[in-house]
Design an enzyme around this catalytic site. Structure first.
Site, PDB file in Angstrom:
ATOM      1  N   LYS A  32      91.594  29.591  87.798  1.00 28.33           N
ATOM      2  CA  LYS A  32      92.146  29.793  89.131  1.00 28.33           C
ATOM      3  C   LYS A  32      92.926  28.558  89.572  1.00 28.33           C
ATOM      4  O   LYS A  32      92.606  27.444  89.186  1.00 28.33           O
ATOM      5  CB  LYS A  32      91.017  30.065  90.133  1.00 28.33           C
ATOM      6  CG  LYS A  32      90.348  31.414  89.913  1.00 28.33           C
ATOM      7  CD  LYS A  32      89.161  31.588  90.851  1.00 28.33           C
ATOM      8  CE  LYS A  32      88.586  32.982  90.776  1.00 28.33           C
ATOM      9  NZ  LYS A  32      88.194  33.416  89.463  1.00 28.33           N
ATOM     10  N   SER A  90      94.940  35.340  94.810  1.00 26.12           N
ATOM     11  CA  SER A  90      93.651  34.951  95.369  1.00 26.12           C
ATOM     12  C   SER A  90      93.256  35.999  96.394  1.00 26.12           C
ATOM     13  O   SER A  90      94.048  36.340  97.268  1.00 26.12           O
ATOM     14  CB  SER A  90      93.768  33.588  96.059  1.00 26.12           C
ATOM     15  OG  SER A  90      92.686  33.382  96.932  1.00 26.12           O
ATOM     16  N   HIS A 113      88.719  30.590  94.546  1.00 22.89           N
ATOM     17  CA  HIS A 113      89.836  29.727  94.932  1.00 22.89           C
ATOM     18  C   HIS A 113      89.447  28.737  96.028  1.00 22.89           C
ATOM     19  O   HIS A 113      89.902  27.599  96.036  1.00 22.89           O
ATOM     20  CB  HIS A 113      91.032  30.574  95.384  1.00 22.89           C
ATOM     21  CG  HIS A 113      91.685  31.307  94.264  1.00 22.89           C
ATOM     22  ND1 HIS A 113      91.308  32.582  93.886  1.00 22.89           N
ATOM     23  CD2 HIS A 113      92.684  30.941  93.425  1.00 22.89           C
ATOM     24  CE1 HIS A 113      92.052  32.966  92.863  1.00 22.89           C
ATOM     25  NE2 HIS A 113      92.902  31.997  92.564  1.00 22.89           N
ATOM     26  N   GLY A 137      91.031  35.626  98.732  1.00 29.34           N
ATOM     27  CA  GLY A 137      90.865  34.970 100.027  1.00 29.34           C
ATOM     28  C   GLY A 137      92.154  34.422 100.632  1.00 29.34           C
ATOM     29  O   GLY A 137      92.378  34.528 101.833  1.00 29.34           O
TER      30      GLY A 137
END
Length: 115
Positions: free
Chosen positions: A16, A84, A43, A86
Site C-alpha cells: 500500500k 484506498s 493506508h 479510506g
C-alpha cells in the site's frame, strides 16, 4: 522542504502507498510526497507514521489518496494501481512523476486496475 525525501517505499514487493501533500501552516509553498510499505495493513497506518514526523519538521500533512505499488527492483519496474478504501484513489499519474525523480532508470507505469 528540501530535507524531506520525495519517496520512501519498500525496495521490493507489492504494498500500500499514499500520496501526501506537505505545506507550512499559513504558507503558500506545498509539495507532494509518496510513502509506501508492506508493514502497513491499512493506508491510514502509513499516514499515522508520516504525519507526526512531518509535524515535527513544521509541516501540515494532507493525504491526497492511496493505492498500491508493485516494486520489482530486479527488473527495474514499478507499477502503481488500485485505491484506498479510506482515502480514495490517489492521482497515480502524479505519483508516477514523483517516483520518476528517484527511480530515473526504471520503467514506471500506472493504471486504474484494482489488482
Amino acid at each position: 522542504m528540501a530535507a524531506v525525501r520525495d519517496v520512501e517505499i519498500d525496495r521490493e514487493g507489492t504494498f500500500k502507498y499514499i500520496l501526501v501533500r506537505l505545506q507550512r501552516p499559513g504558507g503558500e509553498e506545498q509539495r507532494d510526497i509518496v510513502r509506501g510499505t508492506k508493514a502497513a495493513e491499512f493506508h491510514n497506518h502509513i499516514f499515522e507514521k508520516v504525519n507526526p514526523e512531518m509535524e515535527k519538521l513544521g509541516y501540515e500533512c494532507k493525504c491526497l489518496g492511496g493505492g498500491k505499488i508493485d516494486h520489482n527492483s530486479k527488473d527495474k519496474k514499478i507499477r502503481v494501481f488500485g485505491l484506498s478504501t479510506g482515502y480514495g484513489k490517489a492521482d497515480h499519474s502524479v505519483t508516477v512523476e514523483i517516483l520518476k525523480k528517484v527511480y530515473t532508470d526504471y520503467e514506471i507505469t500506472w493504471s486504474d486496475d484494482k489488482k
